[in-house]
Design an enzyme around this catalytic site. Structure first.
Site, PDB file in Angstrom:
ATOM      1  N   HIS A 140       0.830  -1.207   0.000  1.00 14.44           N
ATOM      2  CA  HIS A 140       0.000   0.000   0.000  1.00 14.44           C
ATOM      3  C   HIS A 140       0.869   1.264   0.000  1.00 14.44           C
ATOM      4  CE1 HIS A 140      -3.558   2.474   1.231  1.00 14.44           C
ATOM      5  NE2 HIS A 140      -2.584   3.231   1.706  1.00 14.44           N
ATOM      6  N   GLU A 141       1.786   1.329   0.968  1.00 17.88           N
ATOM      7  CA  GLU A 141       2.632   2.527   1.077  1.00 17.88           C
ATOM      8  C   GLU A 141       3.534   2.675  -0.140  1.00 17.88           C
ATOM      9  OE1 GLU A 141       1.741   4.591   3.095  1.00 17.88           O
ATOM     10  OE2 GLU A 141       0.555   3.295   4.397  1.00 17.88           O
ATOM     11  N   HIS A 168       1.770   4.517  -2.808  1.00 17.04           N
ATOM     12  CA  HIS A 168       1.884   5.981  -2.709  1.00 17.04           C
ATOM     13  C   HIS A 168       3.222   6.433  -3.297  1.00 17.04           C
ATOM     14  CE1 HIS A 168      -1.723   6.805  -0.448  1.00 17.04           C
ATOM     15  NE2 HIS A 168      -1.361   6.078   0.603  1.00 17.04           N
ATOM     16  N   HIS A 213       3.181   6.279  -7.019  1.00 16.67           N
ATOM     17  CA  HIS A 213       2.336   7.375  -7.526  1.00 16.67           C
ATOM     18  C   HIS A 213       3.198   8.638  -7.665  1.00 16.67           C
ATOM     19  CE1 HIS A 213      -1.631   9.881  -6.894  1.00 16.67           C
ATOM     20  NE2 HIS A 213      -1.246   9.889  -8.144  1.00 16.67           N
TER      21      HIS A 213
HETATM   22 ZN   LIG Z   1      -2.625   5.281   2.074  1.00 17.46          ZN
END
Ligand SMILES: [Zn+2]
Length: 704
Positions: free
Chosen positions: A491-492, A495, A498
């Site tokens: 998940h991290e 980011h 992204h």
């Molecule tokens: Zn998040």
């Protein structure tokens, strides 16, 4: 450019900003970064004493830059107003990059003193810019000029973004109203800090010390950690159950002692609500009143209407509709889960009715019974460093990234490592990895932005970090993590990629600077690649035998994926709904948060067996800053995109389909905030998002 607004994604703190005097010498922290890769943060030279002068100098420099814009006698244009605004504040942002690293990972009493002095100054500084009438007049002139049509699409979006943010902050207000808004913001900055310290007090002060004969059911690793926590507090030979989620959750899952479970449960869910000097209720009431008063001055119906206006949802009603669409199915699922649990309790002859402190305990029994899944067995295949390699590999397949560890970049702690990211041999950015827990580091996991990609004047590359709190093992031994933790890592890292994929011109529109209810989409979708066979077969290897995780175990993980979704969804939705209800009150008056919470939950039919994930007096997302106020719904909103977008891969050639990956890159990952997210998503999917994908994903029924 705008200030880095958050302390890192997945966290809630808003950066606010304060006036000061110019220092003679340029502080190290505000200076241009030097060294490789277009300059890197001088983390190895930071002294806590530097922060105050650095931020003050950064703020002063920023104000001088704004003065230069407003002193211009020429009529306002994009080039003489918006462009220099984008170039401004860079020195301050450089200082803030280090400031946030210390605030989140290197905090000390000495640093906290600096922090509590600087936070109100930052709030006042932010207002000084937001309320600058001359600056707003120039932004407005550019926004309303017919020549705006000749700007590029990205430039027009940037003008719109500045204009709407200034209007929303109250740039149009009378001088008296502006003064009141600034006064409110100053008071709120203090109330937010108080809220956090009260919560921290209740988390640190209530510790339950157990004896050897009270440990029944608890796993060995938990018992070891509890013994260490007791020793740390000078209770040698005892076992400390601290008042935090990471202690409460496993205790309630495994402890056979029902009375102790109830005690731990009550202590945890009463944080900030103990009727003493650390009680948060009065502060919350004042926060809600001040927010409502400010909202009214700013010309909005309620705080929620203002907060959601620039999000993808657009209105609180749209956000509520989604929450309430899922709610009845989540509650119905709770009914089924409780029935399963009650059956086990009855079969055991426990002679109880399932209560809130029994939920996790019996859910675990149902999990073993129904899915035969042993979390500890899974862990043997999940090595931290192998999973890091897995993330690198998957991002290489999807976005063409390659990673090489570098040792010529300064770090703030010896545990931190740095990788250069390239694509087709060309430099893309830097990724810092700070994986281990230590004193002064806040709990949880998050991504932090040190520098955003842009190419306004020259090519500037991304610098990001991922931070987590794994317990550092014995040197040479692999660190084993849980499946949930592995998902969080992906998940991290989502980011981070992204940010690394960003391909825009202006820094304010770069990378992760997107709507709050959209920003979790790139991170959530990245979690999906963890469970692909390609990743598991290559990287989920047994730490002793090197054998890949058996398919049988993977199947069990998948079958259990929607297990306990009644609990997880309901505790989350209840928090999101109560957040929204608090912030849709136009005039909260002398509101009693405790009574309001009770009534709001009764109104939606909250099951007795589950509390809100974050009860009101503990709801730091919404009361320790404005980060997620009227915004806790965002996680679910982003999940709609996530579930629907991943189906696009499955409808094509699977999770590594290059064409779908390219569309995701072109319309989501690389565009930052240069286009409306809803439009970007439509370009990716060929249609609007479909909320049914989320229902399928959570294992809830869908009426097609
Ligand atoms: Zn998040």
């Amino acid at each position: 450019m705008k200030l880095f607004r958050t302390a890192g994604l997945c966290s809630a703190a808003l950066i606010a900003l304060a006036a000061c005097t110019m220092q003679e010498e340029t502080n190290l922290l505000v200076r241009e970064w030097t060294g490789p890769f277009g300059g890197v943060p001088p983390f190895d030279q930071v002294e806590v004493d530097d922060f105050k002068p650095a931020l003050e100098q950064g703020m002063a420099l920023n104000l001088a830059e704004i003065d230069a814009i407003t002193d211009n006698a020429e009529p306002a244009t994009f080039e003489n107003t918006i462009a220099p605004l984008e170039r401004s504040g860079k020195a301050l942002n450089r200082a803030i990059a280090s400031y946030w690293v210390w605030a989140s990972t290197m905090s000390t009493d000495e640093f906290r003193e600096v922090e509590s002095e600087l936070e109100p100054k930052l709030a006042a500084f932010q207002d000084q810019i937001n309320q600058n009438a001359d600056l707003f007049a120039r932004i407005e002139a550019v926004y309303e000029s017919p020549e705006k049509d000749q700007l590029t699409t990205e430039q027009q979006r940037l003008v719109w973004d500045y204009y709407t943010d200034f209007v929303r902050a109250g740039a149009n207000l009378s001088e008296a109203d502006k003064a009141r808004v600034a006064e409110i913001n100053l008071r709120l900055a203090t109330l937010y800090t108080d809220f956090s310290s009260n919560l921290l007090h209740d988390e640190e002060s209530y510790v339950l010390y157990l004896n050897e004969d009270q440990l029944s059911g608890l796993p060995e690793s938990f018992v070891e950690a509890a013994a260490a926590a007791a020793t740390e507090r000078e209770y040698d030979g005892k076992y400390a159950i601290t008042n935090t989620r990471s202690s409460m959750d496993p205790f309630l899952t495994y402890s056979d002692e029902r009375d102790l479970r109830e005690q731990v449960w009550r202590t945890y869910y009463n944080r900030g609500d103990n009727g003493d000097e650390y009680d948060n209720n009065a502060g919350i009431s004042e926060i809600l009143q001040l927010r409502a008063e400010r909202t009214k001055l700013q010309g909005y119906e309620t705080f929620a209407h203002r907060a959601i206006e620039k999000q993808v949802a657009g209105t609180p009603e749209a956000a509520m509709d989604l929450l309430m669409k899922v709610w009845p199915f989540a509650v119905a699922r709770v009914g089924e889960e409780v029935a399963d649990m009650q059956a086990i309790a009855n079969a055991e002859g426990a002679d109880i009715t399932i209560a809130a402190w029994d939920y996790r305990y019996y859910a675990e029994k149902v999990r073993k019974d129904k899915y035969d899944l042993d979390a500890n067995e899974v862990k043997q295949y999940l090595q931290l460093e192998k999973l890091r390699e897995a993330m690198f590999w998957a991002s290489g397949q999807l976005y063409g990234f390659e990673f090489e560890q570098v040792d010529n970049v300064p770090v703030y702690h010896p545990d931190v490592r740095v990788w250069e990211v390239t694509r087709d041999g060309a430099h893309v950015g830097l990724w810092y990895f700070d994986p281990y827990a230590r004193t002064g580091k806040r709990s949880g996991a998050w991504m932090n932005d040190y520098r955003a990609q842009e190419r306004m004047d020259s090519e500037v590359t991304t610098i990001v970090s991922n931070n987590s709190n794994f317990v550092k093992g014995t040197p040479g031994e692999p660190v084993l993590i849980s499946w949930d933790d592995a998902e969080t890592m992906f998940h991290e890292f989502g980011h981070a990629i992204h940010g690394l994929n960003s391909d825009v011109t202006y820094p304010s529109l770069s990378g992760t600077n997107v709507a709050r209810d959209y920003v979790e989409f790139p991170s959530q979708i990245n979690e999906r690649w963890l469970s692909t066979p390609e990743v598991l077969n290559q990287f989920a290897l047994h730490h002793e035998t090197g054998e890949p995780i058996p398919q049988e175990l993977v199947d069990k993980i998948k079958q259990a994926a929607t297990f306990n979704q009644g609990f997880a969804t309901t505790e989350y939705l209840a928090s999101a709904l109560v957040d929204m209800k608090f912030h849709m009150i136009a005039d909260p008056g002398d509101i009693d948060p405790d009574a309001f919470e009770r009534e709001a939950l009764a109104e939606i039919g909250m099951p007795d067996e589950i509390p809100m994930r974050h009860r009101t007096p503990q709801f730091a997302h919404i009361f320790s800053s404005e980060g997620y106020a009227a915004g806790y719904y965002s996680y679910l909103w982003a999940e709609v995109f996530t579930a629907d977008a991943f189906e696009a891969f499955l409808e094509a050639d699977g999770p590594y389909d290059p064409e779908v990956a390219k569309r995701l890159y072109d319309n989501v990952m690389s565009v930052g905030n240069t286009i409306d997210p809803a439009e970007g998503y439509r370009n990716f999917r060929g249609r609007d998002f479909d909320t049914n994908a989320l229902m399928r994903d959570r294992g809830f029924p869908v009426d097609e």
